[in-house]
Design a protein around this motif. Structure first.
Motif, PDB file in Angstrom:
ATOM      1  N   GLN A  50       0.829  -1.201   0.000  1.00 25.82           N
ATOM      2  CA  GLN A  50       0.000   0.000   0.000  1.00 25.82           C
ATOM      3  C   GLN A  50       0.863   1.251   0.000  1.00 25.82           C
ATOM      4  N   ALA A  51       1.955   1.217   0.740  1.00 25.67           N
ATOM      5  CA  ALA A  51       2.860   2.360   0.771  1.00 25.67           C
ATOM      6  C   ALA A  51       3.472   2.597  -0.605  1.00 25.67           C
ATOM      7  N   LEU A  52       3.871   1.544  -1.279  1.00 25.46           N
ATOM      8  CA  LEU A  52       4.433   1.683  -2.621  1.00 25.46           C
ATOM      9  C   LEU A  52       3.387   2.216  -3.598  1.00 25.46           C
ATOM     10  N   ALA A  53       2.163   1.715  -3.498  1.00 27.28           N
ATOM     11  CA  ALA A  53       1.090   2.219  -4.352  1.00 27.28           C
ATOM     12  C   ALA A  53       0.821   3.691  -4.066  1.00 27.28           C
ATOM     13  N   GLY A  54       0.927   4.108  -2.813  1.00 25.25           N
ATOM     14  CA  GLY A  54       0.773   5.514  -2.461  1.00 25.25           C
ATOM     15  C   GLY A  54       1.849   6.382  -3.082  1.00 25.25           C
ATOM     16  N   ILE A  55       3.076   5.878  -3.091  1.00 28.77           N
ATOM     17  CA  ILE A  55       4.173   6.621  -3.718  1.00 28.77           C
ATOM     18  C   ILE A  55       3.916   6.771  -5.210  1.00 28.77           C
ATOM     19  N   ILE A  56       3.516   5.687  -5.850  1.00 29.59           N
ATOM     20  CA  ILE A  56       3.278   5.719  -7.296  1.00 29.59           C
ATOM     21  C   ILE A  56       2.101   6.631  -7.632  1.00 29.59           C
ATOM     22  N   CYS A  57       0.977   6.463  -6.944  1.00 27.69           N
ATOM     23  CA  CYS A  57      -0.204   7.307  -7.215  1.00 27.69           C
ATOM     24  C   CYS A  57       0.081   8.768  -6.900  1.00 27.69           C
ATOM     25  N   GLY A  58       0.837   9.020  -5.837  1.00 24.58           N
ATOM     26  CA  GLY A  58       1.194  10.395  -5.490  1.00 24.58           C
ATOM     27  C   GLY A  58       2.070  11.041  -6.544  1.00 24.58           C
ATOM     28  N   ALA A  59       3.023  10.288  -7.069  1.00 20.93           N
ATOM     29  CA  ALA A  59       3.888  10.829  -8.118  1.00 20.93           C
ATOM     30  C   ALA A  59       3.102  11.098  -9.398  1.00 20.93           C
ATOM     31  N   VAL A  60       2.210  10.185  -9.749  1.00 19.92           N
ATOM     32  CA  VAL A  60       1.379  10.377 -10.942  1.00 19.92           C
ATOM     33  C   VAL A  60       0.448  11.569 -10.750  1.00 19.92           C
ATOM     34  N   GLY A  61      -0.177  11.673  -9.579  1.00 18.83           N
ATOM     35  CA  GLY A  61      -1.073  12.791  -9.305  1.00 18.83           C
ATOM     36  C   GLY A  61      -0.355  14.130  -9.320  1.00 18.83           C
ATOM     37  N   THR A  62       0.851  14.157  -8.774  1.00 21.73           N
ATOM     38  CA  THR A  62       1.642  15.386  -8.802  1.00 21.73           C
ATOM     39  C   THR A  62       1.999  15.760 -10.231  1.00 21.73           C
ATOM     40  N   ALA A  63       2.405  14.780 -11.019  1.00 23.94           N
ATOM     41  CA  ALA A  63       2.746  15.049 -12.422  1.00 23.94           C
ATOM     42  C   ALA A  63       1.528  15.542 -13.201  1.00 23.94           C
ATOM     43  N   LEU A  64       0.371  14.942 -12.967  1.00 22.96           N
ATOM     44  CA  LEU A  64      -0.844  15.386 -13.642  1.00 22.96           C
ATOM     45  C   LEU A  64      -1.243  16.794 -13.193  1.00 22.96           C
ATOM     46  N   GLY A  65      -1.081  17.089 -11.913  1.00 25.89           N
ATOM     47  CA  GLY A  65      -1.381  18.429 -11.409  1.00 25.89           C
ATOM     48  C   GLY A  65      -0.474  19.479 -12.015  1.00 25.89           C
ATOM     49  N   VAL A  66       0.820  19.170 -12.123  1.00 24.13           N
ATOM     50  CA  VAL A  66       1.761  20.101 -12.747  1.00 24.13           C
ATOM     51  C   VAL A  66       1.447  20.259 -14.231  1.00 24.13           C
ATOM     52  N   ALA A  67       1.092  19.172 -14.892  1.00 34.64           N
ATOM     53  CA  ALA A  67       0.722  19.255 -16.312  1.00 34.64           C
ATOM     54  C   ALA A  67      -0.524  20.120 -16.502  1.00 34.64           C
ATOM     55  N   MET A  68      -1.485  20.006 -15.601  1.00 39.09           N
ATOM     56  CA  MET A  68      -2.688  20.840 -15.678  1.00 39.09           C
ATOM     57  C   MET A  68      -2.335  22.303 -15.462  1.00 39.09           C
ATOM     58  N   LEU A  69      -1.439  22.589 -14.533  1.00 36.94           N
ATOM     59  CA  LEU A  69      -0.989  23.958 -14.302  1.00 36.94           C
ATOM     60  C   LEU A  69      -0.316  24.525 -15.540  1.00 36.94           C
ATOM     61  N   VAL A  70       0.563  23.745 -16.145  1.00 33.53           N
ATOM     62  CA  VAL A  70       1.254  24.190 -17.362  1.00 33.53           C
ATOM     63  C   VAL A  70       0.245  24.419 -18.483  1.00 33.53           C
ATOM     64  N   LEU A  71      -0.711  23.526 -18.616  1.00 32.77           N
ATOM     65  CA  LEU A  71      -1.740  23.681 -19.643  1.00 32.77           C
ATOM     66  C   LEU A  71      -2.539  24.960 -19.425  1.00 32.77           C
ATOM     67  N   LEU A  72      -2.886  25.247 -18.183  1.00 34.44           N
ATOM     68  CA  LEU A  72      -3.653  26.455 -17.891  1.00 34.44           C
ATOM     69  C   LEU A  72      -2.837  27.723 -18.119  1.00 34.44           C
ATOM     70  N   LEU A  73      -1.528  27.650 -17.952  1.00 36.33           N
ATOM     71  CA  LEU A  73      -0.679  28.814 -18.190  1.00 36.33           C
ATOM     72  C   LEU A  73      -0.405  29.029 -19.678  1.00 36.33           C
ATOM     73  N   ILE A  74      -0.316  27.945 -20.446  1.00 30.37           N
ATOM     74  CA  ILE A  74       0.020  28.049 -21.870  1.00 30.37           C
ATOM     75  C   ILE A  74      -1.217  28.234 -22.739  1.00 30.37           C
ATOM     76  N   ALA A  75      -2.326  27.622 -22.388  1.00 29.67           N
ATOM     77  CA  ALA A  75      -3.518  27.629 -23.233  1.00 29.67           C
ATOM     78  C   ALA A  75      -4.041  29.026 -23.567  1.00 29.67           C
ATOM     79  N   PRO A  76      -4.075  29.997 -22.652  1.00 26.75           N
ATOM     80  CA  PRO A  76      -4.581  31.309 -23.032  1.00 26.75           C
ATOM     81  C   PRO A  76      -3.728  31.997 -24.106  1.00 26.75           C
ATOM     82  N   GLY A  77      -2.468  31.685 -24.175  1.00 26.91           N
ATOM     83  CA  GLY A  77      -1.587  32.300 -25.173  1.00 26.91           C
ATOM     84  C   GLY A  77      -1.698  31.670 -26.549  1.00 26.91           C
ATOM     85  N   LEU A  78      -2.423  30.573 -26.685  1.00 26.13           N
ATOM     86  CA  LEU A  78      -2.533  29.881 -27.978  1.00 26.13           C
ATOM     87  C   LEU A  78      -3.629  30.443 -28.874  1.00 26.13           C
ATOM     88  N   ARG A  79      -4.409  31.371 -28.395  1.00 24.19           N
ATOM     89  CA  ARG A  79      -5.509  31.934 -29.188  1.00 24.19           C
ATOM     90  C   ARG A  79      -5.022  32.813 -30.273  1.00 24.19           C
TER      91      ARG A  79
END
Length: 79
Positions: A50-79
């Motif tokens: 369970q601890a290992l699964a928490g590490i993996i899910c946490g890393a994936v969730g953090t990466a997805l959160g950062v990707a969403m942040l980058v998308l939100l910062l870049i997307a307005p400039g693409l218009r």
């Protein structure tokens, strides 16, 4: 600790659209998962998987959160 890391990792991976929450809970999941994994190695806990699964899910969730942040910062400039 392993169960806490797993729950936080799942919350982080599922709620990545709320990127601040995903990043914070993902980092906490990796921390708690690491502590839980260490306790499992020392024999103080039995939920090392369970601890290992928490590490993996946490890393994936953090990466997805950062990707969403980058998308939100870049997307307005693409218009």
């Amino acid at each position: 600790m392993g169960t806490t890391g797993l729950v936080l990792g799942i919350v982080s991976a599922v709620g990545f659209c709320l990127w601040p929450v995903a990043i914070i809970t993902g980092i906490l999941a990796v921390i708690f998962g690491g502590i839980g994994r260490g306790k499992a190695r020392r024999g103080e806990a039995t939920n090392g998987g369970q601890a290992l699964a928490g590490i993996i899910c946490g890393a994936v969730g953090t990466a997805l959160g950062v990707a969403m942040l980058v998308l939100l910062l870049i997307a307005p400039g693409l218009r």
